[in-house]
Design a protein around this motif. Structure first.
Motif, mmCIF file in Angstrom:
data_model
loop_
_atom_site.group_PDB
_atom_site.id
_atom_site.type_symbol
_atom_site.label_atom_id
_atom_site.label_comp_id
_atom_site.label_asym_id
_atom_site.label_seq_id
_atom_site.Cartn_x
_atom_site.Cartn_y
_atom_site.Cartn_z
ATOM 1 N N VAL A 1 6.366 52.977 -0.771
ATOM 2 C CA VAL A 1 5.812 51.640 -0.973
ATOM 3 C C VAL A 1 5.751 51.313 -2.460
ATOM 4 O O VAL A 1 6.076 50.204 -2.884
ATOM 5 C CB VAL A 1 4.428 51.513 -0.302
ATOM 6 N N VAL B 1 9.293 52.126 5.346
ATOM 7 C CA VAL B 1 7.913 52.257 5.828
ATOM 8 C C VAL B 1 7.632 51.122 6.790
ATOM 9 O O VAL B 1 7.914 49.957 6.490
ATOM 10 C CB VAL B 1 6.935 52.209 4.634
ATOM 11 N N MET C 1 11.394 58.063 7.896
ATOM 12 C CA MET C 1 10.647 57.133 7.067
ATOM 13 C C MET C 1 11.501 56.697 5.875
ATOM 14 O O MET C 1 11.521 55.522 5.511
ATOM 15 C CB MET C 1 9.338 57.774 6.584
ATOM 16 N N GLU D 1 4.790 58.095 2.149
ATOM 17 C CA GLU D 1 4.701 56.663 2.439
ATOM 18 C C GLU D 1 4.235 55.895 1.204
ATOM 19 O O GLU D 1 4.809 54.861 0.845
ATOM 20 C CB GLU D 1 3.750 56.414 3.605
#
Length: 82
Positions: A19, A78, A73, A15
């Motif tokens: 990002v 996200v 994901m 994650e």
């Protein structure tokens, strides 16, 4: 491929990686997509960042667990937490 010791081994790190790519944290130019794949030579899984010409900009190995459990994901992005 980047250093093997930098392999993403949990979903929180995946994650964070996603990002960072989305926010320009790696200084990459022209990011067009992110995908997961398997190296045909050794069977190891990795996450790859591509540009508009499908050229590889950045890649990191991921563990089997992250590969199996992180596909959604990567596919859907996200989810922001409120």
């Amino acid at each position: 491929m980047n250093n093997e010791h930098d392999a993403i081994d949990n979903l929180a790190d995946l994650e964070s990686f996603l990002v960072s790519v989305e926010n320009g944290g790696f200084g990459l130019q022209g990011v067009a997509g992110i995908g997961m794949a398997t190296n045909t030579k050794d069977g190891r899984h990795f996450i790859a960042v591509f540009d508009d010409n499908q050229s590889l900009l950045l890649a990191r190995y991921v563990t089997d667990e992250v590969y199996e459990n992180g596909k959604e994901m990567v596919r859907n992005g996200v989810q922001t937490k409120h």
